[in-house]
Design an enzyme around this catalytic site. Structure first.
Site, PDB file in Angstrom:
ATOM      1  N   LYS A 184       0.851  -1.186   0.000  1.00  0.00           N
ATOM      2  CA  LYS A 184       0.000   0.000   0.000  1.00  0.00           C
ATOM      3  C   LYS A 184       0.891   1.242   0.000  1.00  0.00           C
ATOM      4  CE  LYS A 184      -1.859   2.735   3.119  1.00  0.00           C
ATOM      5  NZ  LYS A 184      -1.948   4.028   2.386  1.00  0.00           N
ATOM      6  N   GLU A 259       9.107   1.197  11.267  1.00  0.00           N
ATOM      7  CA  GLU A 259      10.108   2.264  11.179  1.00  0.00           C
ATOM      8  C   GLU A 259       9.353   3.561  11.354  1.00  0.00           C
ATOM      9  OE1 GLU A 259      11.917   5.196  10.406  1.00  0.00           O
ATOM     10  OE2 GLU A 259      12.182   4.678   8.290  1.00  0.00           O
ATOM     11  N   CYS A 293      12.472  10.994   8.031  1.00  0.00           N
ATOM     12  CA  CYS A 293      12.320  10.473   9.390  1.00  0.00           C
ATOM     13  C   CYS A 293      13.567  10.713  10.230  1.00  0.00           C
ATOM     14  CB  CYS A 293      11.973   8.989   9.357  1.00  0.00           C
ATOM     15  SG  CYS A 293      13.173   7.980   8.467  1.00  0.00           S
ATOM     16  N   GLU A 394       7.788  15.453  16.602  1.00  0.00           N
ATOM     17  CA  GLU A 394       8.248  15.442  15.210  1.00  0.00           C
ATOM     18  C   GLU A 394       7.375  16.369  14.367  1.00  0.00           C
ATOM     19  OE1 GLU A 394       9.841  12.101  12.130  1.00  0.00           O
ATOM     20  OE2 GLU A 394       7.855  11.739  12.992  1.00  0.00           O
TER      21      GLU A 394
END
Length: 501
Positions: A184, A259, A293, A394
């Site tokens: 996906k 992750e 990231c 973040e």
């Protein structure tokens, strides 16, 4: 005037469908994608329903249980992956243009990503043919070996910041090991994944080995994570979504690789060349507009050079050429979507309200050359406190906070002072100190006097809430295998454990 690199209209003016059982299929509905560079509609793609997702999972299940792919030799799968890598190289320009149009990143970055994706497939094509397993010295007449086998059906949910590359990080080891896959891509950036499906079809990958379903997390990602027919799920994205994925995977205790996010520190000691440190700082945070990231979103700078560092970094940040990805002189592109842009702008407002000092940037770029694109100027905050949200959370955009320290121990404590542990870096001419500090960082990926270098041969993943498991390297291949112990009795005879009466 900057040279414009124009992608032919037919790159996107076509039908974009999901790929199930080796065939492209229309979805029940459509989604309109927008070009981040101007905010205008780009193209329409199919939206997979839950029924389509189930069809894709069934196709992958059948391909694993009955199909030829898991039964092929490692060398046969390797040969296919080498051909796939060559095809990615052949189509690199088109793939990069699609990714630039779809996600907004500068073409130079997208081209680099295509080369990296091809090399990822080559790495695992080579690795899978190398010796594996163990032979255990046990008492005769037994012979015992330990072997690795494919897990089965692997669900893969990838993000929008590196669409094809993140797909490669998961598909390459999974396919090399003999698994089948349901991929996906992000609902924002599915175009290169669909183009990859066309390459699979051209190379005659057996039906059902890779299936690609399109859409959002609730209708597509959630059913993959929950399915009893899926044996493993691999996800790259936010911590919040990762926890949802992990919970859903409990349905059948499927193997899970996560992750997740980061708030990665870059520690700069006063003995290091300040201009070089600033250059790396810009690269650490503003590459891909901060949508990385492992972005260096926290600069931790020794107090004696802190004012000079702020001054130099602010001056350089103002000079960054922000623009559309298809402009040859663009150094930083727009954010991927209006939603992401608004999220970043909200964090900038939060930082101001928390009392941080806005040194540079902090605004949406509008007007000539920007139109209604999703641009945010390179942003720097100073005078921040460890408890501030812009320090702890973040942001995933071109926003960096700069903290100061006076002692080595303080630098380490600041660096480790978040719930994340993905990446971190140390800059110092004292290599003994640099190594001592980098060893103290609670992070899975670290650098000394550098940033962002990534190698297919090395494991990628983090500590704490930055995730579970590792991708890339031999560790990445291990994540897509089960370990089996095989015991063979070469001279079977009655055990005699129970007396014969």
């Amino acid at each position: 005037m900057a040279q414009t690199i124009t992608a032919p209209k037919n790159k996107v003016d076509r039908q974009w469908h999901q790929f199930i059982g080796g065939q492209f299929k229309e979805g029940g509905s459509e989604r309109t994608l927008f070009n981040p560079a101007d905010g205008k509609p780009l193209c329409k793609v199919a939206e997979s329903s839950k029924q389509h997702v189930e069809q894709a999972i069934q196709a992958a299940r059948k391909a694993f249980d009955e199909g030829p792919w898991p039964k092929m030799s490692a060398s046969e799968r390797s040969a296919f992956l080498f051909k796939l890598a060559d095809k990615i190289d052949e189509n690199a320009q088109e793939l990069a243009e699609l990714e630039s149009l779809n996600g907004g990143k500068p073409l130079r970055e997208a081209l680099y990503d295509m080369g990296d994706a091809a090399q990822c497939f080559r790495y695992y094509a080579g690795l899978v043919t190398k010796p594996t397993g163990q032979s255990i010295d046990v008492p005769a007449p037994s012979v015992t070996t330990v072997v690795r086998e494919p897990i089965g059906v692997c669900g893969m949910i990838v993000p929008w910041n590196y669409p094809l590359l993140m797909a490669a990080w998961k598909l390459a080891p999974a396919l090399a090991a003999g698994n089948t896959c349901v991929l996906k891509p992000s609902e924002y950036t599915p175009l290169t994944a669909i183009k990859l499906a066309e390459i699979f079809q051209e190379l005659e990958l057996p039906p059902g080995v890779v299936n690609i379903v399109l859409g959002g997390g609730q209708n597509v990602g959630q059913p993959i994570a929950e399915s009893m027919l899926v044996d493993k799920v691999a996800f790259t994205g936010s911590v919040k979504t990762g926890k949802i994925i992990a919970s859903a995977a409990l349905s059948n205790l499927k193997k899970t690789t996560l992750e997740l996010g980061g708030k990665s520190p870059m520690i700069v000691f006063a003995d290091f060349d300040l201009d070089i440190a600033v250059d790396y700082a810009l690269f650490a945070i503003y590459c891909n507009a901060g949508q990385v990231c492992s972005a260096g979103s926290r600069m931790i700078v020794e107090q004696s050079v802190y004012p000079a560092f702020i001054k130099k970094m602010s001056a350089r940040a103002k000079q960054i050429k922000v623009g559309a990805g298809n402009l040859a002189d663009t150094e930083m592109g727009p954010l991927v979507s209006e939603q992401q842009m608004n999220r970043v702008l909200e964090y900038i407002d939060i930082g101001k309200k928390e009392g941080a000092k806005l040194e540079v940037g902090g605004e949406r770029l509008r007007g000539d050359g920007y139109g209604d694109g999703y641009y945010v100027s390179p942003t720097i905050f100073s005078n921040v406190k460890p408890t501030m949200r812009i320090v702890q959370e973040e942001i995933f955009g071109p926003v960096v906070v700069v903290q100061s320290f006076t002692t080595e121990q303080e630098a380490i404590e600041l660096a480790n002072g978040t719930v994340f542990g993905l990446a971190g870096a140390v800059f110092s001419n004292d290599i003994t100190r640099a190594y001592r500090v980098v060893k103290a960082l609670k992070a899975g990926i670290t650098w000394v006097n550098g940033y962002h270098s990534t190698y297919n041969e090395c494991p990628w993943g983090g500590y704490k809430q930055s995730g579970w498991g590792r991708e890339l390297g031999t560790f990445g291949l291990d994540e897509y295998t089960e370990i089996k112990q095989v015991n063979i009795n070469l001279a079977p005879e009655a055990v005699g454990w129970f007396e014969k009466r």
